[in-house]
Design an enzyme around this catalytic site. Structure first.
Site, short mmCIF file in Angstrom:
data_model
loop_
_atom_site.label_atom_id
_atom_site.label_comp_id
_atom_site.label_asym_id
_atom_site.label_seq_id
_atom_site.Cartn_x
_atom_site.Cartn_y
_atom_site.Cartn_z
N GLY A 150 6.66 4.83 8.38
CA GLY A 150 5.88 6.07 8.46
C GLY A 150 6.00 6.67 9.84
CB SER A 151 3.94 9.21 11.50
OG SER A 151 2.67 8.60 11.38
CD GLU A 154 2.66 10.73 15.31
OE1 GLU A 154 2.98 10.52 14.13
OE2 GLU A 154 3.44 11.25 16.15
CB CYS A 197 12.94 9.12 8.74
SG CYS A 197 13.96 8.02 7.76
N GLY A 218 2.16 4.17 13.07
CA GLY A 218 2.85 2.91 13.37
C GLY A 218 2.21 2.19 14.55
CD GLU A 273 9.79 12.68 11.73
OE1 GLU A 273 8.74 12.14 12.08
OE2 GLU A 273 10.64 12.14 11.01
CE LYS A 297 -1.96 3.05 1.95
NZ LYS A 297 -1.76 4.47 1.56
CD GLU A 341 12.09 -0.54 9.47
OE1 GLU A 341 12.95 0.02 10.17
OE2 GLU A 341 11.95 -1.78 9.43
P1 NAD Z 1 2.18 8.38 7.80
O1 NAD Z 1 2.39 7.58 9.03
O2 NAD Z 1 1.20 9.49 7.84
O3 NAD Z 1 1.75 7.45 6.58
C1 NAD Z 1 2.52 6.34 6.19
C2 NAD Z 1 1.62 5.37 5.45
O4 NAD Z 1 0.62 4.90 6.35
C3 NAD Z 1 0.89 5.94 4.24
O5 NAD Z 1 0.86 4.98 3.22
C4 NAD Z 1 -0.52 6.16 4.78
O6 NAD Z 1 -1.52 6.09 3.79
C5 NAD Z 1 -0.65 4.98 5.73
N1 NAD Z 1 -1.67 5.16 6.77
C6 NAD Z 1 -2.20 6.30 7.26
N2 NAD Z 1 -3.13 6.02 8.20
C7 NAD Z 1 -3.17 4.68 8.32
C8 NAD Z 1 -3.90 3.78 9.16
N3 NAD Z 1 -4.80 4.23 10.04
N4 NAD Z 1 -3.66 2.46 9.04
C9 NAD Z 1 -2.74 1.99 8.16
N5 NAD Z 1 -2.04 2.79 7.33
C10 NAD Z 1 -2.24 4.13 7.41
O7 NAD Z 1 3.63 8.92 7.40
P2 NAD Z 1 4.02 9.86 6.19
O8 NAD Z 1 3.56 11.25 6.50
O9 NAD Z 1 3.64 9.24 4.90
O10 NAD Z 1 5.62 9.78 6.26
C11 NAD Z 1 6.38 10.53 7.12
C12 NAD Z 1 6.85 9.72 8.30
O11 NAD Z 1 7.54 8.55 7.87
C13 NAD Z 1 7.86 10.48 9.14
O12 NAD Z 1 7.58 10.28 10.50
C14 NAD Z 1 9.17 9.83 8.76
O13 NAD Z 1 10.18 10.01 9.70
C15 NAD Z 1 8.77 8.42 8.58
N6 NAD Z 1 9.75 7.66 7.77
C16 NAD Z 1 10.53 6.71 8.40
C17 NAD Z 1 11.49 6.01 7.67
C18 NAD Z 1 12.39 4.98 8.31
O14 NAD Z 1 13.03 4.23 7.58
N7 NAD Z 1 12.48 4.91 9.62
C19 NAD Z 1 11.64 6.26 6.30
C20 NAD Z 1 10.83 7.22 5.72
C21 NAD Z 1 9.88 7.91 6.46
#
Ligand code: NAD
Length: 494
Positions: A241-242, A244, A297, A246, A397, A188, A263
């Site tokens: 992702g974030s 929250e 990140c 995660g 962040e 996804k 991650e």
């Molecule tokens: P996000 O958490 O908002 O979204 C990430 C993904 O989760 C998207 O595909 C989104 O559609 C999906 N998502 C949103 N709500 C969901 C839910 N309720 N259930 C399941 N999936 C859902 O993050 P973002 O704004 O896309 O990315 C930024 C974040 O990602 C930052 O915190 C960044 O530090 C982190 N990040 C971490 C790494 C790493 O390797 N550690 C790499 C890149 C980005």
């Protein structure tokens, strides 16, 4: 602005751009779509199929069947490696197309996509293809009175949810080890930047990877993402992702007892001692905070600097940051593009306002920015702040081109300042005294410590986070392949 390649125009002209499930291109079952915008000028560039729980069901089912048929899982590792190398070759062949599409979708400068993100995808595929050929799947166990061994087997269907900042590069980091291990995957991608992941599926198809092995369901996080995270058909999950979101994903996986790798975000620090080439370090950190418009990140967002070097560091960094050429990702000469969306622009501006309200001093005033010829783009100028380590801009962040300088007097204080963060993704130590640099690097609590550089990701070195930054062992390491193989013991009494 560079003209879009004909392959990209044709791809985007589909109404809608379809998802890829069971080797077929499909609209969402509910016929829904969402808009994808060019962050460089705010215009809609594509309508993409917006899947929901039913599309996720269809994809997980397809992946389960593919796994059971064994057309992928039962192949010898070297045959799977041949497919993955073929896929890597196709990524290289179409590098210019993928790079242009990535820059259009994310806003990043074309040179970054062409020289960084896209070649990294093929390198990752090759790294795990080769590693899987040389990874032992059978380990004899010496026990008295028994013939025993451990076998390592793929899990089955692995679900992946990705963010928008390095879309295809992260797909590579995520799925390459899972596929090399013999799993089938359902992806996804982020709704802001799904385009290269879909284009990549054309290459998956051309490489002859059996149907159902790679599936992509595009859609919103709360619908398609949530449905994937809570799907009981998954055998393994991975979320980038974030923190929250995660947490929500981990809760869903926990309910189904599905192992999950997370991650997550970071608040990376660079610790600068007083024995360094300050000018070189300042330019390097200015590069780190503007890379991908600060939407990285692990990047160096807190500059923890010895008080003797602060003034020079600020002078040189302000000079470098003021000269960064900001523009559309596809315009020649752009060194920093827009942030990915208006929502992200408002997030960055909101933090700058709150930071100042909480007493931060502004060393370089960033904020809203207009680029000639692209009035609707989501541009922000880099900012440099300083003040209390308790300031919101020093703690949270921001995910934009904003760095926060915190002076220190001695080594112990520097370590405390870095470790006061709830995150634990990556930090760097800058010193010409390598024994001090190594000592401090080990004391910083995070998955990664770099020395005299920031943002370093060679294949083979694990990239992981602890605390709020992640769990489950990370990516890019040799162990990552093992994360996608479950161990089974086989024993016969003699
Ligand atoms: P996000 O958490 O908002 O979204 C990430 C993904 O989760 C998207 O595909 C989104 O559609 C999906 N998502 C949103 N709500 C969901 C839910 N309720 N259930 C399941 N999936 C859902 O993050 P973002 O704004 O896309 O990315 C930024 C974040 O990602 C930052 O915190 C960044 O530090 C982190 N990040 C971490 C790494 C790493 O390797 N550690 C790499 C890149 C980005």
């Amino acid at each position: 602005m560079a003209t879009l390649r004909s392959e990209i125009r044709e791809f985007l002209d589909q109404q809608p751009v379809k998802m890829y499930v069971d080797g077929e291109w499909m609209e969402a079952l509910n016929q829904g779509t969402f808009e994808v915008r060019d962050p460089g000028d705010g215009c809609v560039i594509a309508n993409v199929a917006s899947g929901d729980a039913r599309d996720i069901d269809r994809a997980v089912e397809a992946a389960r069947w593919a796994f059971r048929r064994g057309t992928w899982a039962s192949l010898p590792a070297n045959d799977r490696a041949v497919y993955l190398h073929r896929l890597a070759d196709l990524v290289d062949r179409d590098r210019a197309i993928l790079a242009q599409l990535e820059s259009l979708d994310v806003g990043k400068p074309l040179a970054q996509s062409t020289g960084g993100d896209i070649p990294n995808v093929s390198a990752t595929l090759r790294y795990y293809a080769d590693l899987s050929v040389h990874t032992r799947r059978y380990e004899p166990i010496a026990v008295s009175g028994h013939e025993a061994r451990t076998v390592r087997l793929p899990f089955g269907v692995c679900g992946f949810i990705f963010p928008w900042n390095f879309p295809l590069l992260l797909v590579g980091w995520g799925i390459a080890p899972a596929l090399a291990a013999g799993n089938c995957v359902v992806i996804k991608p982020a709704e802001d930047t799904p385009l290269t992941t879909l284009y990549f599926c054309k290459l998956v198809q051309e490489a002859g990877i059996p149907k159902g092995v790679v599936n992509v369901v595009t859609g919103l996080g709360e619908t398609a993402g949530a449905a994937l995270a809570e799907h009981p058909g998954l055998a393994h999950a991975s979320f980038t992702g974030s923190p929250e979101v995660g947490r929500k994903v981990a809760e869903s996986c926990g309910r189904n007892l599905v192992p999950v790798k997370l991650e997550l975000g970071g608040k990376g620090a660079a610790v600068l001692f007083d024995d360094i080439d300050v000018d070189a370090a300042a330019r390097s950190l200015a590069g780190a905070i503007t890379l991908n418009t600060g939407q990285v990140c692990c990047t160096a967002t807190r500059w923890v600097a010895h008080k003797k070097v602060v003034d020079r560091l600020v002078d040189v960094a302000c000079g470098a940051l003021s000269k960064v050429s900001i523009g559309h990702g596809l315009d020649e000469g752009t060194l920093m593009g827009p942030v990915v969306s208006e929502k992200q622009r408002q997030r960055v501006l909101g933090y700058l306002e709150r930071g100042e309200r909480e007493g931060a001093s502004v060393l370089l005033r960033g904020g809203p920015h207009q680029v000639e010829g692209h009035p609707g783009g989501y541009y922000v100028k880099p900012s440099l702040l300083t003040g209390s380590p308790e300031n919101v801009c020093a703690r949270e962040e921001i995910f934009g081109p904003v760095a926060y300088i915190i002076p220190f007097e001695d080594e112990a204080e520097a370590i405390d300042l870095v470790n006061s963060s709830n995150y634990g993704l990556a930090n760097s130590v800058w010193s010409s005294d390598l024994s001090r640099a190594n000592r401090v690097a080990e004391r910083l609590v995070a998955g990664n410590s770099w020395i005299n550089a920031h943002n370093v990701f060679p294949h083979g070195v694990p990239y992981a986070g602890c605390n709020l930054s992640g769990m489950g062992g990370g990516v890019l390491g040799p162990e990552t392949l093992l994360h996608y193989l479950r161990a089974q013991s086989i024993v016969r009494p003699l």
